[in-house]
Write a protein that holds these residues in place. Structure first.
Motif, short mmCIF file in Angstrom:
data_model
loop_
_atom_site.label_atom_id
_atom_site.label_comp_id
_atom_site.label_asym_id
_atom_site.label_seq_id
_atom_site.Cartn_x
_atom_site.Cartn_y
_atom_site.Cartn_z
N ASP A 44 -3.69 -3.01 -18.29
CA ASP A 44 -3.31 -4.00 -19.30
C ASP A 44 -4.29 -5.18 -19.25
O ASP A 44 -4.73 -5.68 -20.29
N ARG A 45 -4.61 -5.61 -18.04
CA ARG A 45 -5.57 -6.72 -17.90
C ARG A 45 -6.95 -6.31 -18.42
O ARG A 45 -7.62 -7.08 -19.11
N ALA A 46 -7.36 -5.10 -18.08
CA ALA A 46 -8.69 -4.65 -18.50
C ALA A 46 -8.79 -4.51 -20.01
O ALA A 46 -9.73 -5.01 -20.65
N LEU A 47 -7.81 -3.86 -20.62
CA LEU A 47 -7.87 -3.60 -22.05
C LEU A 47 -7.67 -4.87 -22.87
O LEU A 47 -8.13 -4.95 -24.01
N ALA A 48 -7.02 -5.89 -22.29
CA ALA A 48 -6.83 -7.16 -22.99
C ALA A 48 -8.15 -7.89 -23.18
O ALA A 48 -8.24 -8.81 -24.01
N LEU A 49 -9.17 -7.52 -22.41
CA LEU A 49 -10.48 -8.17 -22.55
C LEU A 49 -11.19 -7.78 -23.84
O LEU A 49 -12.11 -8.47 -24.26
N TRP A 50 -10.77 -6.68 -24.43
CA TRP A 50 -11.43 -6.22 -25.66
C TRP A 50 -10.93 -7.02 -26.85
O TRP A 50 -9.77 -6.97 -27.23
N ARG A 51 -11.85 -7.79 -27.47
CA ARG A 51 -11.51 -8.59 -28.65
C ARG A 51 -12.11 -7.98 -29.91
O ARG A 51 -11.97 -8.53 -31.00
N GLY A 52 -12.74 -6.83 -29.77
CA GLY A 52 -13.39 -6.17 -30.90
C GLY A 52 -14.55 -5.33 -30.40
O GLY A 52 -14.75 -5.18 -29.19
N PRO A 53 -15.38 -4.80 -31.30
CA PRO A 53 -16.53 -4.00 -30.89
C PRO A 53 -17.51 -4.82 -30.05
O PRO A 53 -17.60 -6.04 -30.20
N LEU A 54 -18.20 -4.16 -29.19
CA LEU A 54 -19.19 -4.81 -28.34
C LEU A 54 -20.18 -5.59 -29.19
O LEU A 54 -20.76 -5.06 -30.13
N LEU A 55 -20.37 -6.87 -28.88
CA LEU A 55 -21.34 -7.73 -29.56
C LEU A 55 -21.18 -7.64 -31.08
O LEU A 55 -22.14 -7.42 -31.82
N ALA A 56 -19.96 -7.86 -31.53
CA ALA A 56 -19.63 -7.63 -32.94
C ALA A 56 -20.51 -8.41 -33.90
O ALA A 56 -20.83 -7.92 -34.99
N ASP A 57 -20.91 -9.63 -33.54
CA ASP A 57 -21.69 -10.46 -34.46
C ASP A 57 -23.16 -10.53 -34.08
O ASP A 57 -23.92 -11.31 -34.67
N THR A 58 -23.57 -9.74 -33.11
CA THR A 58 -24.94 -9.85 -32.60
C THR A 58 -25.72 -8.56 -32.76
O THR A 58 -26.85 -8.56 -33.28
N ALA A 59 -25.16 -7.45 -32.33
CA ALA A 59 -25.86 -6.16 -32.40
C ALA A 59 -25.58 -5.48 -33.72
O ALA A 59 -24.46 -5.57 -34.26
N ASP A 60 -26.58 -4.77 -34.25
CA ASP A 60 -26.32 -3.95 -35.43
C ASP A 60 -25.66 -2.65 -34.98
O ASP A 60 -25.53 -2.37 -33.78
N ASP A 61 -25.23 -1.82 -35.93
CA ASP A 61 -24.48 -0.61 -35.60
C ASP A 61 -25.27 0.32 -34.69
O ASP A 61 -24.72 0.92 -33.76
#
Length: 451
Positions: free
Chosen positions: A123-140
């Motif tokens: 639960d602690r680990a998965l709560a760290l995910w706020r979205g895709p990795l580097l959502a506003d920085t890396a392209d697809d």
């Protein structure tokens, strides 16, 4: 300093956001270095990632310029980018990176045997995910290349969490959480197997069977393969209303029969599951709890569990062992010797001495089998009850001989999980893992035999 990469790129110092006045590609370079904090990342890898294999002629000097801009902006917060050889690394120091925390928690969860503690850690680990990795920085394209191992670990964590929830009897919660996940990853067999088990426990056998049918059709149509042994075993268990599927509080890679703890059948053949009763192959010293055949009674129960003898023979063997423990121990020693030689010749087809040793066991087994008529009129070779306590040895030796003459022997694979190594049949030639509940992850896998 606190860096958050699981979602939009964020940097914080003493709990306050830090504005990174840097270009997107500079943040990408920093993120790549943070993903491997403390380890050297070569300039060539940075160039390859930033320009997707199509770099300009000035790429090397551009990377050097980006690093030069990042250093002064990070220096006030104690973040140092060090040049070593032809690459760079971020000194780990006391900085916090959410990806590293996620990995650490996932590893710790994989090694605990307490389902409640496993749920808490995941639960602690998965709560760290706020979205895709580097959502506003890396392209697809860049995200796909960077996120692969992390996304795999996230999915593995979700599977481990669901298994732990099942062990706690929370099948309704597992159904609600895994149903949308299976829709997104319909060919991920481990997720499907867990969801089928949860549906079965919720008295929704029909839904579980429909899910299996849809998954099998998808695997055949899109990948040209049949479901793996684990998924097929869950399917068979549901069809025969196997009480072992409805036993909360036990890991799904372990079954309990006649008071004995036995490993799940995942090999696809009794002779492979016989080898898999030792989970510490290749480890010296063996992993704790890796030996499943702890006594003769366990051996007798396991022989019946995998169908090498019938239930009445199992009860007879248990009774004989109580009256003659010395012979029972000698049989167990011989069985383990056979297992060692069989594992050797299955993992190394060129090991002639191992093959010859198994052949000697098989010759003795051939003299100790009788042909019996089954209820449907077919004949079947069964180990002779007259062999007494030696029956399990002859039964597994006969099964080993059947596998060694079977063309499928050439499809035997060892699970790539570094703490597993269990053997399984891979007629598709595409699988790397044995489909055990704890396998298919390259980081922090729990020892298969621990329990």
């Amino acid at each position: 300093m606190d860096f958050r990469l699981l979602g939009t790129f964020e940097a914080r110092h003493d709990g306050r956001p830090v504005e990174m006045d840097s270009r997107r590609q500079e943040r990408c370079i920093l993120a790549v270095l943070l993903l491997d904090a403390g380890r050297l990342v070569s300039t060539d890898r940075l160039i390859d990632l930033l320009w997707s294999g199509r770099p300009p002629g000035s790429a090397r000097s551009v990377v050097h310029t980006y690093i030069g801009r990042l250093r002064p902006s990070l220096a006030p917060y104690g973040v140092r980018i060090v040049t070593r050889g032809d690459g760079y690394l971020v000194e780990p120091d006391e900085h916090h990176v959410d990806v590293q925390e996620f990995r650490s928690l996932a590893v710790e969860a994989g090694t605990t045997t307490d389902p409640a503690e496993r749920v808490r850690l995941l639960d602690r680990a998965l709560a760290l995910w706020r979205g895709p990795l580097l959502a506003d920085t890396a392209d697809d394209q860049l995200r796909e290349r960077l996120q692969g191992p992390i996304e795999e670990l996230r999915l593995t964590g979700l599977e481990l969490r669901a298994e732990a929830q099942l062990a706690l009897g929370r099948h309704a919660l597992v159904i609600s959480e895994l149903t949308p996940l299976v829709e997104r990853y319909p060919t991920r067999e481990q997720l499907v197997a867990i969801l089928m088990t949860a549906l079965y426990r919720a008295s929704r056998q029909a839904d579980a069977l429909l899910l299996y049918r849809a998954t099998r059709q998808l695997l055949v149509d899109e990948l040209g393969i049949e479901p793996g042994p684990k998924l097929r075993e869950v399917h068979r268990g549901i069809l025969r209303d196997d009480h072992r599927l409805d036993r909360p509080g036990r890991p799904v890679y372990e079954v309990r029969l006649h008071g004995e703890e036995l490993p799940w059948n995942v090999g696809g053949h009794p002779a492979l599951d016989f080898c898999n009763t030792f989970a510490g192959w290749g480890h010296e010293p063996p992993l704790p709890g890796s030996e499943w055949l702890r006594g003769y009674r366990t051996l007798a129960v396991w022989t019946g569990y995998v169908g090498l003898t019938d239930e009445s023979a199992v009860h007879r063997l248990i009774g004989l062992a109580r009256h003659d423990p010395g012979t029972a121990e000698a049989v167990l020693d011989a069985v383990r010797a056979l297992r060692n030689r069989l594992h050797a010749c299955l993992t190394d087809p060129d090991d002639r001495p191992a093959f010859d040793a198994v052949a000697r066991f098989a010759r003795d087994a051939a003299k100790a089998h009788v042909l019996r008529r089954e209820p449907d009129g077919r004949g079947r070779w069964w180990p002779d009850l007259a062999t007494g306590l030696w029956l399990p040895l002859h039964a597994v030796a006969w099964s080993a001989a059947e596998l060694l003459v079977d063309p499928r022997r050439l499809t035997v694979r060892a699970c790539r999980d570094e703490r597993c190594g269990w053997l399984f049949l891979d007629e598709s030639g595409l699988r790397r893992w044995c489909s055990l509940a704890t396998c298919g992850r390259s980081v922090g896998a729990v020892a298969c035999g621990t329990g």
